[in-house]
Motif scaffolding. Structure first.
Motif, mmCIF file in Angstrom:
data_model
loop_
_atom_site.group_PDB
_atom_site.id
_atom_site.type_symbol
_atom_site.label_atom_id
_atom_site.label_comp_id
_atom_site.label_asym_id
_atom_site.label_seq_id
_atom_site.Cartn_x
_atom_site.Cartn_y
_atom_site.Cartn_z
ATOM 1 N N UNK A 356 -71.729 -19.120 -45.098
ATOM 2 C CA UNK A 356 -71.789 -18.709 -46.505
ATOM 3 C C UNK A 356 -73.050 -19.223 -47.178
ATOM 4 N N UNK A 357 -73.461 -20.446 -46.865
ATOM 5 C CA UNK A 357 -74.678 -20.988 -47.466
ATOM 6 C C UNK A 357 -75.898 -20.206 -46.991
ATOM 7 N N UNK A 358 -75.985 -19.959 -45.690
ATOM 8 C CA UNK A 358 -77.140 -19.248 -45.154
ATOM 9 C C UNK A 358 -77.245 -17.827 -45.680
ATOM 10 N N UNK A 359 -76.136 -17.089 -45.635
ATOM 11 C CA UNK A 359 -76.154 -15.687 -46.067
ATOM 12 C C UNK A 359 -76.407 -15.586 -47.565
ATOM 13 N N UNK A 360 -75.674 -16.381 -48.360
ATOM 14 C CA UNK A 360 -75.818 -16.283 -49.808
ATOM 15 C C UNK A 360 -77.209 -16.730 -50.259
ATOM 16 N N UNK A 387 -70.237 -13.276 -48.491
ATOM 17 C CA UNK A 387 -70.892 -14.244 -47.606
ATOM 18 C C UNK A 387 -69.867 -15.168 -46.954
ATOM 19 N N UNK A 388 -68.837 -15.552 -47.703
ATOM 20 C CA UNK A 388 -67.788 -16.408 -47.134
ATOM 21 C C UNK A 388 -67.001 -15.633 -46.074
ATOM 22 N N UNK A 389 -66.640 -14.383 -46.395
ATOM 23 C CA UNK A 389 -65.897 -13.561 -45.427
ATOM 24 C C UNK A 389 -66.685 -13.376 -44.135
ATOM 25 N N UNK A 390 -68.012 -13.310 -44.244
ATOM 26 C CA UNK A 390 -68.850 -13.145 -43.049
ATOM 27 C C UNK A 390 -68.761 -14.336 -42.113
ATOM 28 N N UNK A 391 -68.141 -15.422 -42.566
ATOM 29 C CA UNK A 391 -67.931 -16.577 -41.691
ATOM 30 C C UNK A 391 -66.806 -16.371 -40.692
ATOM 31 N N UNK A 392 -66.148 -15.215 -40.731
ATOM 32 C CA UNK A 392 -65.141 -14.902 -39.709
ATOM 33 C C UNK A 392 -65.904 -14.514 -38.444
ATOM 34 N N UNK A 393 -66.039 -15.455 -37.543
ATOM 35 C CA UNK A 393 -66.767 -15.182 -36.304
ATOM 36 C C UNK A 393 -65.814 -15.319 -35.143
ATOM 37 N N UNK A 394 -65.240 -14.235 -34.722
ATOM 38 C CA UNK A 394 -64.151 -14.332 -33.744
ATOM 39 C C UNK A 394 -64.566 -13.832 -32.364
ATOM 40 N N UNK A 395 -64.687 -12.523 -32.202
ATOM 41 C CA UNK A 395 -64.860 -11.952 -30.863
ATOM 42 C C UNK A 395 -66.118 -12.472 -30.169
ATOM 43 N N UNK A 431 -61.480 -14.037 -49.357
ATOM 44 C CA UNK A 431 -60.603 -13.058 -50.007
ATOM 45 C C UNK A 431 -60.202 -13.522 -51.407
ATOM 46 N N UNK A 432 -59.931 -14.821 -51.567
ATOM 47 C CA UNK A 432 -59.561 -15.346 -52.878
ATOM 48 C C UNK A 432 -60.713 -15.215 -53.876
ATOM 49 N N UNK A 433 -61.927 -15.534 -53.421
ATOM 50 C CA UNK A 433 -63.089 -15.415 -54.314
ATOM 51 C C UNK A 433 -63.278 -13.970 -54.754
ATOM 52 N N UNK A 434 -63.181 -13.039 -53.815
ATOM 53 C CA UNK A 434 -63.338 -11.627 -54.150
ATOM 54 C C UNK A 434 -62.194 -11.123 -55.019
ATOM 55 N N UNK A 435 -61.021 -11.702 -54.835
ATOM 56 C CA UNK A 435 -59.836 -11.262 -55.618
ATOM 57 C C UNK A 435 -59.916 -11.719 -57.064
ATOM 58 N N UNK A 436 -60.387 -12.927 -57.314
ATOM 59 C CA UNK A 436 -60.343 -13.464 -58.675
ATOM 60 C C UNK A 436 -61.577 -13.089 -59.490
ATOM 61 N N UNK A 437 -62.648 -12.647 -58.835
ATOM 62 C CA UNK A 437 -63.846 -12.254 -59.582
ATOM 63 C C UNK A 437 -63.661 -10.860 -60.165
#
Length: 445
Positions: A356-360, A387-395, A431-437
């Motif tokens: 999130x820090x790098x992307x934002x 940017x926070x959601x992009x931290x989902x690094x799974x596959x 998701x919470x950040x995007x929901x409350x903004x």
């Protein structure tokens, strides 16, 4: 007024033709994210509810392919990670080719912001990971937190609906594609196992053959599969991870039709008009029908046809199988595993905080400097949420972890714990950040 009205009619079908594939893509990725999550949870439940031994036995099942003296032996886990994941990377390669040729990345102005953001989203997480592991046995895993899982990420955005501007969803998709390019380069350059010059030459010859097939506009599935298999075999022996063959193959598939659609339709119209004028009520001969069929095929590039056929199989088959085979880790630690070890903590921190820090920071800096506009006129708060959601690094993160710590099960288990924890935190908090903004409303004319 009445004379101009008819000019508006074709716009709706035209808009639908352009928008429909994009909508279908997001729906597919969102749905596959749910299946992927179910597979990961299933693996965790299997291992942590008393089935760890059976889980390992199943993955270690030995398989054989061939006859006589030419028999290849491999485990079920190797089949998934080295075989099926090649198909996954083939689709990734085609997605990259499509976006670069005819999609969101074909113009530098459109690609600038996600490219800059992706750069920050790779450099900063790697640095955060190394801050915890530099000089230690876990340092080899620095590439693990560099990737964004597009299926999970788009799935989170899809659940939020209008809370996320469509332009930001496109931005995240493009960012994930640049992440994929970075991850592919990292795998090819840093996670091989000793290079063999002779097989590298063979791989180069195979790649040149694929380029020649692209120039010749080959449309046969069998021909492309054979060329990809030869490249896979050459890369496997050359010391480069063989799944890279899938990416090279995907990039070789022609992304544009052989002829311009208007030219094809004009010729087809002349041909059909001639047939209608001369054939009367008699049946058309097979040669005439084949010519019509060939003309219609010329309207669709091989890449579109292959991607349309394979994407659902990869999204709902390959990726869930990979998650099932690689997410099984004892959350309590297990024998010799430290849930709070440097690799686990470093991976989780890199994905959640580093991403999130790098992307934002990189994206906001680019917008402030006037290098690129903010997608969809969104707020900086919305950009931070994405940017926070992009931290989902799974596959891809799990895949790189399996390469980095193939010979150290304890560190691999730590990496998996860090990936699961960091990805979960990124998904929930983002998701919470995007929901409350505040919701971004399109400007009215």
């Amino acid at each position: 007024m009445n004379e101009r009205a008819p000019t508006r009619a074709p716009l709706a079908p035209l808009f639908g033709a352009v928008a429909r594939p994009i909508v279908a893509f997001f729906r597919l990725e969102a749905a596959s994210g749910i299946v992927l999550l179910a597979a990961a949870v299933g693996a965790l439940a299997w291992v942590n509810l008393g089935g760890a031994a059976v889980y390992q036995d199943v993955l270690g099942t030995e398989l054989a392919l061939g006859a006589g003296g030419a028999v290849a032996r491999f485990t079920l886990l190797q089949l998934v990670n080295d075989g099926l994941m090649t198909v996954f990377f083939f689709v990734v390669g085609m997605e990259i080719k499509r976006e670069l040729a005819v999609g969101e990345l074909r113009r530098p102005a459109q690609a600038a912001l996600p490219a800059i953001a992706a750069l920050g989203g790779m450099i900063v997480p790697a640095a955060v990971f190394l801050a915890f592991n530099a000089g230690g046995p876990g340092a080899r895993g620095w590439g693990i937190p560099m990737a964004t899982d597009i299926a999970f990420s788009i799935g989170v955005l899809a659940l939020l609906g209008r809370r996320v501007p469509h332009a930001l969803a496109v931005f995240l998709t493009a960012l994930a594609i640049f992440d994929d390019i970075g991850g592919i380069l990292v795998i090819a350059l840093f996670y091989g196992h000793g290079l063999d010059a002779r097989w590298l030459v063979a791989a180069a010859v195979a790649a040149a053959g694929l380029w020649g097939m692209s120039r010749a506009f080959v449309r046969s599935w069998a021909a492309w599969a054979a060329g990809g298999a030869l490249l896979w075999w050459a890369l496997h022996h050359a010391g480069i991870h063989a799944t890279i063959a899938g990416v090279v193959l995907g990039l070789a598939i022609p992304a544009r039709p052989r002829r311009r659609p208007r030219e094809v339709l004009a010729r087809l119209g002349d041909h059909v008009g001639g047939l209608l004028a001369t054939s009367g009520d008699d049946e058309l001969d097979s040669e005439a029908l084949l010519r019509i069929e060939d003309s219609i095929e010329d309207l669709e590039a091989p890449l579109a046809r292959f991607e349309h056929a394979l994407h659902p199989w990869v999204a709902f088959g390959v990726m869930p199988l990979f998650a099932l085979a690689n997410s099984g880790v004892v959350l309590g630690g297990g024998e010799g595993v430290e849930p709070l070890g440097e690799v686990a903590v470093g991976t989780a921190a890199a994905l959640f905080a580093g991403k999130q820090v790098g992307i934002f920071a990189f994206a906001a800096g680019a917008v402030r400097l006037g290098l690129a506009p903010m997608p969809g006129g969104a707020s900086y708060a919305k950009l931070l949420g994405v940017a926070i959601v992009a931290g989902i690094g799974f596959t891809v993160s799990l895949f790189i972890a399996s390469l980095a710590f193939a010979s150290d099960p304890a560190l691999l288990a730590q990496a998996k714990i860090g990936i699961l924890v960091g990805s979960l935190a990124a998904g929930v908090v983002g998701a919470l950040v995007l929901r409350v903004t505040a919701e971004v409303r399109p400007a009215t004319a």
